[in-house]
Scaffold this motif. Structure first.
Motif, PDB file in Angstrom:
ATOM      1  N   TYR A 171       0.852  -1.185   0.000  1.00  0.00           N
ATOM      2  CA  TYR A 171       0.000   0.000   0.000  1.00  0.00           C
ATOM      3  C   TYR A 171       0.888   1.235   0.000  1.00  0.00           C
ATOM      4  N   GLY A 172       0.619   2.185  -0.871  1.00  0.00           N
ATOM      5  CA  GLY A 172       1.323   3.469  -0.879  1.00  0.00           C
ATOM      6  C   GLY A 172       2.828   3.352  -1.002  1.00  0.00           C
ATOM      7  N   GLY A 173       3.322   2.387  -1.771  1.00  0.00           N
ATOM      8  CA  GLY A 173       4.755   2.243  -1.963  1.00  0.00           C
ATOM      9  C   GLY A 173       5.488   1.522  -0.841  1.00  0.00           C
ATOM     10  N   ARG A 174       4.755   1.020   0.145  1.00  0.00           N
ATOM     11  CA  ARG A 174       5.359   0.271   1.246  1.00  0.00           C
ATOM     12  C   ARG A 174       4.843  -1.167   1.257  1.00  0.00           C
ATOM     13  N   ILE A 175       5.664  -2.052   1.787  1.00  0.00           N
ATOM     14  CA  ILE A 175       5.261  -3.439   2.001  1.00  0.00           C
ATOM     15  C   ILE A 175       5.004  -3.589   3.492  1.00  0.00           C
ATOM     16  N   TYR A 176       3.782  -3.936   3.859  1.00  0.00           N
ATOM     17  CA  TYR A 176       3.400  -4.099   5.263  1.00  0.00           C
ATOM     18  C   TYR A 176       3.449  -5.577   5.642  1.00  0.00           C
ATOM     19  N   ILE A 177       3.987  -5.859   6.825  1.00  0.00           N
ATOM     20  CA  ILE A 177       4.080  -7.209   7.364  1.00  0.00           C
ATOM     21  C   ILE A 177       3.381  -7.199   8.724  1.00  0.00           C
ATOM     22  N   VAL A 178       2.477  -8.162   8.936  1.00  0.00           N
ATOM     23  CA  VAL A 178       1.710  -8.220  10.192  1.00  0.00           C
ATOM     24  C   VAL A 178       1.703  -9.639  10.728  1.00  0.00           C
ATOM     25  N   GLY A 179       1.847  -9.756  12.054  1.00  0.00           N
ATOM     26  CA  GLY A 179       1.695 -11.048  12.727  1.00  0.00           C
ATOM     27  C   GLY A 179       2.807 -12.018  12.415  1.00  0.00           C
ATOM     28  N   GLY A 180       2.460 -13.305  12.489  1.00  0.00           N
ATOM     29  CA  GLY A 180       3.423 -14.362  12.246  1.00  0.00           C
ATOM     30  C   GLY A 180       3.749 -15.116  13.511  1.00  0.00           C
ATOM     31  N   GLU A 181       4.727 -15.987  13.412  1.00  0.00           N
ATOM     32  CA  GLU A 181       5.058 -16.839  14.548  1.00  0.00           C
ATOM     33  C   GLU A 181       6.551 -17.084  14.658  1.00  0.00           C
ATOM     34  N   ILE A 182       6.941 -17.541  15.851  1.00  0.00           N
ATOM     35  CA  ILE A 182       8.277 -18.040  16.122  1.00  0.00           C
ATOM     36  C   ILE A 182       8.108 -19.379  16.819  1.00  0.00           C
ATOM     37  N   GLN A 183       8.896 -20.363  16.409  1.00  0.00           N
ATOM     38  CA  GLN A 183       8.862 -21.670  17.054  1.00  0.00           C
ATOM     39  C   GLN A 183      10.285 -22.181  17.206  1.00  0.00           C
ATOM     40  N   SER A 184      10.583 -22.661  18.396  1.00  0.00           N
ATOM     41  CA  SER A 184      11.870 -23.286  18.666  1.00  0.00           C
ATOM     42  C   SER A 184      11.640 -24.340  19.741  1.00  0.00           C
ATOM     43  N   SER A 185      12.694 -24.955  20.201  1.00  0.00           N
ATOM     44  CA  SER A 185      12.543 -25.950  21.270  1.00  0.00           C
ATOM     45  C   SER A 185      12.187 -25.293  22.601  1.00  0.00           C
ATOM     46  N   GLN A 186      12.360 -23.963  22.714  1.00  0.00           N
ATOM     47  CA  GLN A 186      12.055 -23.256  23.948  1.00  0.00           C
ATOM     48  C   GLN A 186      10.768 -22.443  23.907  1.00  0.00           C
ATOM     49  N   SER A 237       5.201 -19.105  19.841  1.00  0.00           N
ATOM     50  CA  SER A 237       4.446 -17.898  20.116  1.00  0.00           C
ATOM     51  C   SER A 237       4.096 -17.177  18.826  1.00  0.00           C
ATOM     52  N   THR A 238       3.113 -16.289  18.915  1.00  0.00           N
ATOM     53  CA  THR A 238       2.731 -15.457  17.777  1.00  0.00           C
ATOM     54  C   THR A 238       3.156 -14.016  18.038  1.00  0.00           C
ATOM     55  N   TYR A 239       3.295 -13.267  16.946  1.00  0.00           N
ATOM     56  CA  TYR A 239       3.688 -11.863  17.026  1.00  0.00           C
ATOM     57  C   TYR A 239       2.493 -10.935  16.860  1.00  0.00           C
ATOM     58  N   ARG A 240       2.519  -9.844  17.607  1.00  0.00           N
ATOM     59  CA  ARG A 240       1.582  -8.737  17.413  1.00  0.00           C
ATOM     60  C   ARG A 240       2.226  -7.645  16.563  1.00  0.00           C
ATOM     61  N   THR A 241       3.445  -7.856  16.168  1.00  0.00           N
ATOM     62  CA  THR A 241       4.243  -6.854  15.480  1.00  0.00           C
ATOM     63  C   THR A 241       3.688  -6.497  14.104  1.00  0.00           C
ATOM     64  N   MET A 242       3.758  -5.204  13.791  1.00  0.00           N
ATOM     65  CA  MET A 242       3.435  -4.705  12.455  1.00  0.00           C
ATOM     66  C   MET A 242       4.603  -3.844  12.008  1.00  0.00           C
ATOM     67  N   GLU A 243       5.094  -4.122  10.810  1.00  0.00           N
ATOM     68  CA  GLU A 243       6.228  -3.382  10.280  1.00  0.00           C
ATOM     69  C   GLU A 243       5.957  -3.010   8.830  1.00  0.00           C
ATOM     70  N   ALA A 244       6.658  -2.018   8.346  1.00  0.00           N
ATOM     71  CA  ALA A 244       6.536  -1.608   6.944  1.00  0.00           C
ATOM     72  C   ALA A 244       7.939  -1.435   6.366  1.00  0.00           C
ATOM     73  N   TYR A 245       8.095  -1.882   5.127  1.00  0.00           N
ATOM     74  CA  TYR A 245       9.349  -1.716   4.403  1.00  0.00           C
ATOM     75  C   TYR A 245       9.112  -0.750   3.255  1.00  0.00           C
ATOM     76  N   GLU A 246       9.998   0.226   3.152  1.00  0.00           N
ATOM     77  CA  GLU A 246       9.925   1.215   2.076  1.00  0.00           C
ATOM     78  C   GLU A 246      11.095   0.980   1.117  1.00  0.00           C
ATOM     79  N   PRO A 247      10.832   0.342  -0.027  1.00  0.00           N
ATOM     80  CA  PRO A 247      11.917   0.030  -0.963  1.00  0.00           C
ATOM     81  C   PRO A 247      12.674   1.261  -1.453  1.00  0.00           C
ATOM     82  N   ALA A 248      11.993   2.395  -1.617  1.00  0.00           N
ATOM     83  CA  ALA A 248      12.646   3.601  -2.141  1.00  0.00           C
ATOM     84  C   ALA A 248      13.782   4.075  -1.241  1.00  0.00           C
ATOM     85  N   THR A 249      13.642   3.881   0.073  1.00  0.00           N
ATOM     86  CA  THR A 249      14.671   4.318   1.016  1.00  0.00           C
ATOM     87  C   THR A 249      15.413   3.149   1.667  1.00  0.00           C
ATOM     88  N   ASN A 250      14.986   1.909   1.352  1.00  0.00           N
ATOM     89  CA  ASN A 250      15.574   0.697   1.929  1.00  0.00           C
ATOM     90  C   ASN A 250      15.532   0.737   3.454  1.00  0.00           C
TER      91      ASN A 250
END
Length: 108
Positions: A20-35, A38-51
Motif C-alpha cells: 500500500y502506498g509504496g510500502r510493504i506491510y508485514i503483520v503477525g506471524g510466529e516463532i517456534q523453537s525448542s524453547q 508464540s505469535t507476534y503482534r508486530t506490524m512493520e513496513a518496508y519502504e523500498p525507495a529508502t531501503n
C-alpha cells in the motif's frame, strides 16, 4: 538479484504481507523453537525507495497462520488461531474475533 537490502526487524514465519502506498506491510506471524512457540503482534513496513524498515504500533492480538489483503486504505487481517497454546503443542480455543482492520493511511 542485486545489492542486499535491509533486513526485516523481526524475522518470522506465517505472517501476512500487503502493499500500500509504496510500502510493504508485514503483520503477525510466529516463532517456534525448542524453547518457545508464540505469535507476534508486530506490524512493520518496508519502504523500498529508502531501503528502510519501520516498526509500527502492534496489532491487538498475535496471529498465525494468517491471511489478509488491502481494500481501499484498509488492511484486513484474518486468522482463526491466536497462537494461545502450551509448548506441548495442544491448541487452545480459537480467538472469538478472528480479524483486524488496520487503516494504513494513518501510518504514512
Amino acid at each position: 538479484w542485486g545489492v542486499p537490502r535491509a533486513r526485516m526487524s523481526t524475522p518470522r514465519a506465517s505472517m501476512v504481507s500487503a502493499v500500500y502506498g509504496g510500502r510493504i506491510y508485514i503483520v503477525g506471524g510466529e516463532i517456534q523453537s525448542s524453547q518457545v512457540s508464540s505469535t507476534y503482534r508486530t506490524m512493520e513496513a518496508y519502504e523500498p525507495a529508502t531501503n528502510q524498515w519501520f516498526v509500527l504500533p502492534p496489532v491487538p492480538l498475535g496471529r498465525q497462520p494468517i491471511a489478509g489483503d488491502v481494500i481501499g486504505d484498509t488492511l484486513y487481517v484474518v486468522s482463526g488461531d491466536n497462537g494461545d497454546r502450551p509448548l506441548i503443542g495442544v491448541r487452545g480455543p480459537s480467538e472469538p474475533f478472528p480479524f483486524d482492520a488496520l487503516r494504513l493511511s494513518s501510518f504514512k
